[in-house]
Scaffold this motif. Structure first.
Motif, mmCIF file in Angstrom:
data_model
loop_
_atom_site.group_PDB
_atom_site.id
_atom_site.type_symbol
_atom_site.label_atom_id
_atom_site.label_comp_id
_atom_site.label_asym_id
_atom_site.label_seq_id
_atom_site.Cartn_x
_atom_site.Cartn_y
_atom_site.Cartn_z
ATOM 1 N N MET A 1 24.688 19.760 -27.325
ATOM 2 C CA MET A 1 25.231 18.411 -27.109
ATOM 3 C C MET A 1 26.753 18.413 -27.224
ATOM 4 S SD MET A 1 22.548 16.013 -29.208
ATOM 5 C CE MET A 1 20.882 15.688 -28.651
ATOM 6 N N ILE A 2 27.264 19.158 -28.201
ATOM 7 C CA ILE A 2 28.727 19.241 -28.394
ATOM 8 C C ILE A 2 29.394 19.842 -27.156
ATOM 9 C CG2 ILE A 2 30.490 20.555 -29.674
ATOM 10 C CD1 ILE A 2 28.895 19.940 -32.233
ATOM 11 N N LYS A 3 28.777 20.891 -26.656
ATOM 12 C CA LYS A 3 29.332 21.558 -25.468
ATOM 13 C C LYS A 3 29.396 20.576 -24.295
ATOM 14 C CE LYS A 3 28.857 25.937 -23.048
ATOM 15 N NZ LYS A 3 28.061 27.133 -22.849
ATOM 16 N N LYS A 4 28.326 19.831 -24.118
ATOM 17 C CA LYS A 4 28.276 18.838 -23.032
ATOM 18 C C LYS A 4 29.293 17.712 -23.278
ATOM 19 C CE LYS A 4 24.707 20.203 -20.431
ATOM 20 N NZ LYS A 4 24.898 20.600 -19.041
ATOM 21 N N VAL B 1 30.473 10.337 -22.508
ATOM 22 C CA VAL B 1 29.323 9.644 -21.893
ATOM 23 C C VAL B 1 29.116 10.150 -20.463
ATOM 24 C CG1 VAL B 1 28.306 7.410 -21.273
ATOM 25 C CG2 VAL B 1 29.756 7.594 -23.300
ATOM 26 N N ASP B 2 27.990 10.795 -20.257
ATOM 27 C CA ASP B 2 27.629 11.356 -18.962
ATOM 28 C C ASP B 2 26.856 10.291 -18.170
ATOM 29 O OD1 ASP B 2 26.499 12.642 -16.837
ATOM 30 O OD2 ASP B 2 25.538 14.236 -18.004
ATOM 31 N N THR B 3 27.564 9.609 -17.295
ATOM 32 C CA THR B 3 26.936 8.490 -16.578
ATOM 33 C C THR B 3 25.998 8.976 -15.464
ATOM 34 O OG1 THR B 3 28.908 8.377 -15.196
ATOM 35 C CG2 THR B 3 28.778 6.823 -17.017
ATOM 36 N N ALA C 1 26.208 -3.447 -17.980
ATOM 37 C CA ALA C 1 24.792 -3.280 -18.328
ATOM 38 C C ALA C 1 24.467 -1.803 -18.544
ATOM 39 C CB ALA C 1 23.913 -3.861 -17.218
ATOM 40 N N MET C 2 25.013 -0.938 -17.693
ATOM 41 C CA MET C 2 24.743 0.495 -17.817
ATOM 42 C C MET C 2 25.353 1.068 -19.098
ATOM 43 S SD MET C 2 22.749 1.946 -15.734
ATOM 44 C CE MET C 2 23.117 3.669 -15.992
ATOM 45 N N SER C 3 26.556 0.614 -19.419
ATOM 46 C CA SER C 3 27.222 1.107 -20.614
ATOM 47 C C SER C 3 26.383 0.804 -21.866
ATOM 48 C CB SER C 3 28.610 0.454 -20.713
ATOM 49 O OG SER C 3 29.203 0.810 -21.916
#
Lengths: 483, 336
Positions: free
Chosen positions: A159-162, A170-172, A371-373
């Protein structure tokens, strides 16, 4: 005469010195006892018989407080991801807070930072402990709640790497809110796991860390005393929690109530004993609504258990005493587990509402970003807490499997895609998911599952709570009557 | 002690909860309406009116006494039976979950907080649909032989008082509880799904707005000897007390008429409407022939089983097996 005079003077002096020394000793003992207010966690006297040093207080959980602050800091850093940084600085910084033991006092505390409204005593992680990191204490079991068959610590590293490579963490595209995922999962995989699956589990058995021996060679606390203290530290409550209301504890965590936090009235908040962290904060957030008493149930059980261990005065705990300890452990870990389950329930409800807002944004053509956020934030919290729940001692595999299946490895995206795995390069594999309606149904079922498997009372964001209230309002017909 | 406490609570709830038909406020309004009806419309004298409203022959009749005893006993029976029945919440959850898996009915995703029209529409819809399911259930209680045997208990009343609603066999009570649970569960969960979590009922004193008005305007006179009737046009929309009294009439031409509770629309639509006539004498009961035990409590409890047993015998009799049905007619209302 002279000799007599000398003897008299010497005796008088010796008497004076003796009296002063005696008074000092008494006052020292008294100060330890006076300091130990009934419902404050510590200080507690030294009972370890082999200890020859000068310390007066056997309480020690600096390492746990350091980990609370490492967790807080990691969450802050997870939102600093930058895909354009070729040096991978964000990732490296996060890994430092995951792996480093801050002996040199070089790791700044990222949260809470001192301010005029809420001044804090410590600025560096190492001021609390120079021998504590997060990675060494993370759950080592394979995590089925996350793709890739990774151990707990590997999940956090992944997760840290990502997060480091993702703008703002935040990977939308895939729907991953890493600050929330990292924070909530770490709360489970390190804090809850260590307390309930280690210190209050194996280390509370008769043979492990006995009370008639020091925790480690030369320590000023016994095996059981320190094991208990460590678990308390992971809970994250201020030592004087029992003197605060749930609202006050909540506001302390939010850095809004200096007066409530500063128990010793020195004008600053001691991050070792006066701050509310992580799990205790969530407990206070439910308790302040008035339906639950998680924070005080757990904290008072910790205090009672510690008093019992202290009262054993450095002797091995009898079977009766160990049974009582198990009673306190049961209170602590079942309430703690319920607090996490309450969070799963709450965020499943949030996700349900968010999906409604996404449907509305689709219909109206506006408000999709907002809404997505909210949706991704809440899904991250839901997933993180769901994973945290699985880090405890109780392996409710059937419940966990159902819960994991229903929420999936990633949120259902508006284009109905969903993460289903990770390939050999560490990239997410996606597939077509169900409809939004079905995914909402899954959230309902997660709430239902939590309510049926755990003793939930707060039930924040109950997606069907309004419906139950309407039915209650109509009233059920219980009498035999014609119309 | 818990059971006693629960019993007293349930008993008193009937008179103090505005959601209940015999709430004291509604009984008082029924008195006021009947007083005004008799003195102003029927031009009767005040003393005569009071005597008529509180007619001892009605309230102290053997039939009414049986009503009171059944009321007290049925509370105990239903206290034990109710927890065994499916709850409206369970039904609501099943329906609510099902609605998420279909694509015909979708959430409207509109804000309901500031729109008075949606709560009003919800409240009215619930009232109408609840009334409709009551009509259907009531019609079935009359037309299905086995159910009629159970519903006979209610129709065996020779005098009608507001408490005659409790002259009901416990099995019928169970049927009504299930009907109520299904109606509430389905309607509320559907509206909750379509309009979202903010939907609310419009209530007065905690009671549904329309139910409140129905009860306030004399629903208790349905089971009474005060023959209050409406204009014919209104009796095609709303059931008047006199119309329900016709429903209790022993006259053959009145059988299977006026099943409606609040709305006469269902009777109008399905051909079971019967308008009232002023000054028409109506005798209540099932038959003009009095049954020896018609107000005996034990008989009231066991008679449906006897009736059902007879039906069963008729179906399994050798005559029936040979294709020759026994001459036990299940006409629309089998009599004692």
């Amino acid at each position: 005469m002279n000799n007599t005079k000398f003897k008299g003077t010497t005796l008088a002096k010796l008497s004076f010195v003796g009296a002063v020394t005696f008074s000092f000793m008494c006052s020292s003992i008294t100060s330890v006892n006076a300091g130990h207010h009934g419902n404050v966690y510590g200080p507690y006297p030294i009972t370890e018989k082999s200890y020859k040093g000068t310390k007066k207080n056997s309480v020690s959980y600096g390492g746990q407080m350091a980990r609370q602050l490492l967790h807080n800091s990691l969450k802050k850093l997870a939102s600093k991801g930058n895909p354009k940084d070729p040096t991978l600085a964000p990732e490296k910084k996060m890994l430092a807070y995951l792996n480093t033991k801050d002996k040199s006092k070089s790791l700044p505390i990222m949260d809470p930072k001192s301010s005029s409204k809420f001044p804090v005593k410590q600025k560096m992680i190492g001021e609390l402990s120079g021998g504590a990191n997060l990675s060494g204490k993370a759950d080592k079991r394979i995590q089925t709640s996350w793709p890739g068959n990774m151990s707990g610590v590997d999940v956090i590293k992944f997760m840290i790497k990502k997060a480091g490579k993702t703008k703002g963490g935040v990977d939308t595209r895939n729907g991953m809110n890493y600050p929330q995922l990292i924070s909530k999962y770490t709360m489970g995989a390190v804090l809850y796991h260590q307390a309930c699956d280690n210190y209050l589990d194996e280390k509370m058995t008769p043979s492990s860390k006995p009370n008639n021996k020091p925790y480690k060679k030369g320590a000023h606390y016994t095996g059981k005393e320190h094991s208990w203290d460590e678990a308390f530290g992971y809970w994250g409550a201020a030592a004087h929690t029992m003197k605060l209301s749930a609202v006050q504890s909540y506001d302390v965590a939010k850095k809004k109530d200096l007066k409530a936090a500063d128990y010793n009235k020195d004008g600053v908040v001691d991050l070792q004993t006066e701050m509310t962290y992580a799990h205790a904060y969530y407990a206070s957030s439910y308790d302040k609504k008035g339906k639950t008493n998680y924070l005080k149930n757990v904290t008072s059980a910790f205090i009672d258990g510690r008093k019992l261990i202290t009262a054993a005065d450095g002797n091995k705990l009898s079977k009766t005493e160990l049974d009582k300890i198990q009673g306190y452990v049961q209170i602590i870990c079942s309430n703690w587990e319920d607090v996490i389950a309450e969070s799963v329930f709450k965020y499943a409800g949030s996700v349900y509402k968010d999906l409604g807002k996404i449907e509305k944004a689709f219909d109206s053509g506006t408000g999709m970003d907002k809404a997505m956020s909210a949706y991704l934030k809440h899904w991250g919290e839901l997933k993180g807490f769901a994973m945290a729940l699985q880090a405890g001692p109780d392996n409710k595999s059937d419940t966990f499997n159902r819960m994991n299946r229903m929420m999936g490895f990633g949120p259902l995206m508006p284009n109905l895609s969903q993460v289903i795995g990770i390939d050999s390069s560490g990239d997410y594999i996606k597939d077509q998911g169900s409809s939004i309606g079905y995914y909402k149904l899954h959230m309902l079922k997660i709430q239902k599952l939590m309510a049926s498997k755990y003793a939930l009372k707060a039930k924040v964001n109950d997606a069907t709570g309004g419906m139950a209230a309407l039915l209650e309002e109509v009233g059920s017909k219980k009498s035999a009557e014609n119309d | 002690m818990d059971i006693l406490h629960q019993y007293i609570e349930t008993l008193s709830e009937n008179f103090f909860d505005p959601k209940k038909r015999v709430f004291l406020g509604y009984l008082l309004s029924a008195f006021v309406i009947s007083f005004l009806w008799l003195t102003i419309v029927k031009k009767e004298k005040i003393k005569q009116t009071i005597n008529k409203i509180f007619d001892k022959k009605v309230f102290m009749s053997k039939s009414s006494q049986a009503d009171y005893i059944l009321f007290l006993l049925n509370i105990i029976i239903l206290m034990f039976l109710s927890p065994l029945l499916i709850s409206q919440l369970a039904i609501a959850h099943i329906v609510f979950e099902y609605l998420h898996s279909q694509t015909i009915l979708m959430p409207l995703n509109i804000e309901t907080n500031n729109l008075w029209i949606i709560p009003t529409f919800f409240t009215l819809s619930y009232f109408i649909l609840d009334d409709f399911t009551k009509y259907i259930t009531h019609a079935l209680m009359h037309k299905v032989p086995v159910l009629w045997e159970i519903h006979k208990t209610h129709h065996s009343a020779r005098t009608l008082t507001p408490l005659t609603i409790f002259r009901t066999h416990p099995i019928e009570g169970v049927i009504f509880v299930i009907r109520s649970a299904f109606t509430q569960g389905i309607v509320i969960s559907t509206f909750y799904y379509v309009y979202g979590g903010n939907i609310t009922f419009v209530t007065i004193l905690g009671a549904n707005l329309f139910s409140f008005w129905f009860h306030l305007f004399g629903s208790n006179l349905r089971h009474s000897h005060i023959k209050l009737n409406y204009w014919n046009w209104l009796e095609k929309i709303l059931i008047s007390p006199a119309q329900h009294q016709i429903h209790h009439s022993i006259k053959k031409e009145h059988h299977n008429k006026n099943f409606g509770v609040a709305l006469a629309l269902w009777d109008t639509l399905f051909g079971s409407l019967h308008l009232s006539k002023s000054n028409e004498y109506i005798e209540f009961g099932i038959s003009n022939k009095k049954h020896k035990y018609e107000n005996n409590i034990i008989y009231l409890y066991i008679s449906p089983f006897i009736g059902i047993y007879k039906i069963f015998l008729n179906y399994v009799s050798p005559h029936n097996i040979n294709g020759k049905k026994q001459n036990l007619k299940f006409n629309k209302q089998t009599r004692y």
